[in-house]
Design a protein around this motif. Sequence first.
Motif, PDB file in Angstrom:
ATOM      1  N   ASN A 172      54.478  35.833  23.232  1.00  0.00           N
ATOM      2  CA  ASN A 172      53.792  36.059  21.960  1.00  0.00           C
ATOM      3  C   ASN A 172      52.808  37.223  22.024  1.00  0.00           C
ATOM      4  O   ASN A 172      51.914  37.327  21.174  1.00  0.00           O
ATOM      5  CB  ASN A 172      53.060  34.799  21.526  1.00  0.00           C
ATOM      6  N   ALA A 173      52.942  38.095  23.026  1.00  0.00           N
ATOM      7  CA  ALA A 173      52.025  39.227  23.158  1.00  0.00           C
ATOM      8  C   ALA A 173      52.186  40.183  21.982  1.00  0.00           C
ATOM      9  O   ALA A 173      53.298  40.445  21.517  1.00  0.00           O
ATOM     10  CB  ALA A 173      52.274  39.969  24.460  1.00  0.00           C
ATOM     11  N   THR A 174      51.070  40.706  21.493  1.00  0.00           N
ATOM     12  CA  THR A 174      51.117  41.629  20.360  1.00  0.00           C
ATOM     13  C   THR A 174      51.573  43.003  20.823  1.00  0.00           C
ATOM     14  O   THR A 174      51.200  43.460  21.921  1.00  0.00           O
ATOM     15  CB  THR A 174      49.729  41.751  19.717  1.00  0.00           C
ATOM     16  N   PRO A 175      52.390  43.680  20.023  1.00  0.00           N
ATOM     17  CA  PRO A 175      52.818  45.033  20.401  1.00  0.00           C
ATOM     18  C   PRO A 175      51.621  45.968  20.544  1.00  0.00           C
ATOM     19  O   PRO A 175      50.593  45.792  19.881  1.00  0.00           O
ATOM     20  CB  PRO A 175      53.713  45.452  19.230  1.00  0.00           C
ATOM     21  N   GLY A 176      51.785  46.957  21.402  1.00  0.00           N
ATOM     22  CA  GLY A 176      50.723  47.943  21.596  1.00  0.00           C
ATOM     23  C   GLY A 176      50.197  47.931  23.013  1.00  0.00           C
ATOM     24  O   GLY A 176      50.818  47.371  23.929  1.00  0.00           O
ATOM     25  N   ASP A 177      49.043  48.578  23.198  1.00  0.00           N
ATOM     26  CA  ASP A 177      48.490  48.796  24.535  1.00  0.00           C
ATOM     27  C   ASP A 177      47.509  47.702  24.932  1.00  0.00           C
ATOM     28  O   ASP A 177      46.676  47.262  24.124  1.00  0.00           O
ATOM     29  CB  ASP A 177      47.786  50.152  24.581  1.00  0.00           C
ATOM     30  N   HIS A 178      47.596  47.300  26.206  1.00  0.00           N
ATOM     31  CA  HIS A 178      46.717  46.291  26.779  1.00  0.00           C
ATOM     32  C   HIS A 178      46.255  46.808  28.144  1.00  0.00           C
ATOM     33  O   HIS A 178      47.056  47.323  28.919  1.00  0.00           O
ATOM     34  CB  HIS A 178      47.433  44.950  26.922  1.00  0.00           C
ATOM     35  N   ALA A 179      44.966  46.631  28.437  1.00  0.00           N
ATOM     36  CA  ALA A 179      44.379  47.207  29.655  1.00  0.00           C
ATOM     37  C   ALA A 179      43.953  46.118  30.625  1.00  0.00           C
ATOM     38  O   ALA A 179      43.402  45.086  30.234  1.00  0.00           O
ATOM     39  CB  ALA A 179      43.179  48.081  29.303  1.00  0.00           C
ATOM     40  N   ALA A 180      44.193  46.360  31.901  1.00  0.00           N
ATOM     41  CA  ALA A 180      43.719  45.490  32.969  1.00  0.00           C
ATOM     42  C   ALA A 180      43.353  46.358  34.163  1.00  0.00           C
ATOM     43  O   ALA A 180      43.674  47.555  34.212  1.00  0.00           O
ATOM     44  CB  ALA A 180      44.778  44.464  33.356  1.00  0.00           C
ATOM     45  N   GLY A 181      42.679  45.761  35.112  1.00  0.00           N
ATOM     46  CA  GLY A 181      42.373  46.429  36.362  1.00  0.00           C
ATOM     47  C   GLY A 181      42.724  45.519  37.507  1.00  0.00           C
ATOM     48  O   GLY A 181      42.692  44.286  37.373  1.00  0.00           O
ATOM     49  N   ILE A 182      43.085  46.109  38.639  1.00  0.00           N
ATOM     50  CA  ILE A 182      43.364  45.331  39.840  1.00  0.00           C
ATOM     51  C   ILE A 182      42.564  45.948  40.969  1.00  0.00           C
ATOM     52  O   ILE A 182      42.425  47.181  41.048  1.00  0.00           O
ATOM     53  CB  ILE A 182      44.872  45.283  40.157  1.00  0.00           C
ATOM     54  N   ALA A 183      41.994  45.113  41.840  1.00  0.00           N
ATOM     55  CA  ALA A 183      41.042  45.634  42.818  1.00  0.00           C
ATOM     56  C   ALA A 183      41.077  44.829  44.106  1.00  0.00           C
ATOM     57  O   ALA A 183      41.522  43.678  44.148  1.00  0.00           O
ATOM     58  CB  ALA A 183      39.626  45.602  42.229  1.00  0.00           C
ATOM     59  N   ALA A 184      40.595  45.466  45.166  1.00  0.00           N
ATOM     60  CA  ALA A 184      40.321  44.822  46.443  1.00  0.00           C
ATOM     61  C   ALA A 184      38.814  44.828  46.637  1.00  0.00           C
ATOM     62  O   ALA A 184      38.159  45.841  46.385  1.00  0.00           O
ATOM     63  CB  ALA A 184      41.016  45.552  47.585  1.00  0.00           C
ATOM     64  N   SER A 185      38.248  43.712  47.064  1.00  0.00           N
ATOM     65  CA  SER A 185      36.797  43.604  47.146  1.00  0.00           C
ATOM     66  C   SER A 185      36.363  42.974  48.456  1.00  0.00           C
ATOM     67  O   SER A 185      37.144  42.295  49.143  1.00  0.00           O
ATOM     68  CB  SER A 185      36.255  42.788  45.971  1.00  0.00           C
ATOM     69  N   VAL A 186      35.103  43.210  48.797  1.00  0.00           N
ATOM     70  CA  VAL A 186      34.459  42.541  49.925  1.00  0.00           C
ATOM     71  C   VAL A 186      33.139  41.973  49.425  1.00  0.00           C
ATOM     72  O   VAL A 186      32.545  42.486  48.473  1.00  0.00           O
ATOM     73  CB  VAL A 186      34.212  43.497  51.118  1.00  0.00           C
ATOM     74  N   LEU A 187      32.704  40.910  50.068  1.00  0.00           N
ATOM     75  CA  LEU A 187      31.442  40.272  49.713  1.00  0.00           C
ATOM     76  C   LEU A 187      30.422  40.536  50.808  1.00  0.00           C
ATOM     77  O   LEU A 187      30.741  40.480  51.994  1.00  0.00           O
ATOM     78  CB  LEU A 187      31.619  38.766  49.528  1.00  0.00           C
TER      79      LEU A 187
END
Length: 343
Positions: A135-150
Motif C-alpha cells: 500500500n506504499a504511495t507512489p513517489g519518493d521515500h527517503a531512508a538512511g542506513i548506518a554503522a555506529s559505535v557506542l
Amino acid sequence: MASPTPAARALLLAAASLLLAAAPATAQSDGEGTVTWSVRPADASGEDGRAWVEQELDPGEAATEYMAVHNLSDTEVVFRLSAADGFFQDNGRFSMLPSDEPSTDAGLWIEVQEEVAVGPDETAVVPFTTTVPDNATPGDHAAGIAASVLSEQAGEDGATVGVESRVGFRVMTRVTGALAPSASIEDVSSSYALSWNPLAPGRAQVTFTVVNTGNARLLVTGAATAAGREAAFPGPEEIDQELMPGDERRFTVTVDDVWPSVFVPATLNVTPVVAGEGEGTPVDTATADAGFWAVPWPQLIALAGIGLLIGSSLWGRRRSKARLEHLLEEAREEGRREAAEPV
C-alpha cells in the motif's frame, strides 16, 4: 555521585545519540580508544563508487543492496547496523532519525543484520533488503542506513552519558506509479536596507518558504528580481537544495544595488526540477509577487538640502536686487531734490 542504573544508562545512550554523518564520510568516537570508519554503498564484491543508493520499486517488490563498512582502526570493532527514516535538514544536508525516534516510512522498509564485526583495516560487505509495502504511495521515500559505535562519556556532574556515533548514507526509494511533481511559494516577505549615501543604492531581502506539494523529490532553484536587479539561489557557494515530498524550507535572497523608488516592484520565481530518477524533468515554475516599499529618504534629504540652497540663493539675490532698487530710488529722489533747489 553513584553510577546510573543499567536502565538509566540505556536511556542516556538513547537520548544522547548523535548522527555524525549520513553520507560517505569518516568519523571518530572516543571510548577506550579512537575508532575511525567509513560506510559506503557497495555491490557484493565491495565499494562501487556510488555516493548513495537510489532504487525504483513497485509496491510489494523487494531489492537487495550492499553496504561496505571499512574499519580504519587498529583493533577489531563490532559495529551496530541500523536503518531509519531520512530527511533533509534546514541547511539542505541529509540526515536520518536518531535511534530514539521511531521511523514511520522508508526506514521501516529496510532489513539489515543487527551488527557486524570488522577487523583492523578490513572491510565487511553487508547486504540489506528494501521491501516496499503493497500500500506504499507512489513517489519518493527517503531512508538512511548506518554503522555506529557506542561510547560513554562522563558529564560535569559525574553522570555517565552515552553517545552513539553513526556514519552512513542515504537510501532513496521511488515507488512506481503516477508521478506528480509540484511546488508552491508561501509566506513571502520583503525588506529594504537603505544606504544613507544618496549616491549609493541599497539592498533588498526577500524571504519565503518553498513547499514540495507533489510526490517527487525536487531540486529547488530560482531567482528574486527587484527593480531590474536579480539574485539567484542557491548561491555558487551553497549546496544543492533538495526537498522531499511534503518538505518545506525557508529561504532568504539578497538583491544588491537596488535604488529606492518609494515602491519597488519585485518578483520571485522558483524553478524546481525532479531529482533522482528522471532528473531534470521540468516542473511548473512557481511565481510570487515580492514588491516592497522603499522610501528614498537619503535622496529626499539631499534634494531638500539642494532646494534650501537654491531657495536661499534666490532669496539672497532677490533681497540684493530690492536693496539695489531702494538705493537707486533714494539716489533719484536726492537728485530731484537737488534739482529743485534755487541756484
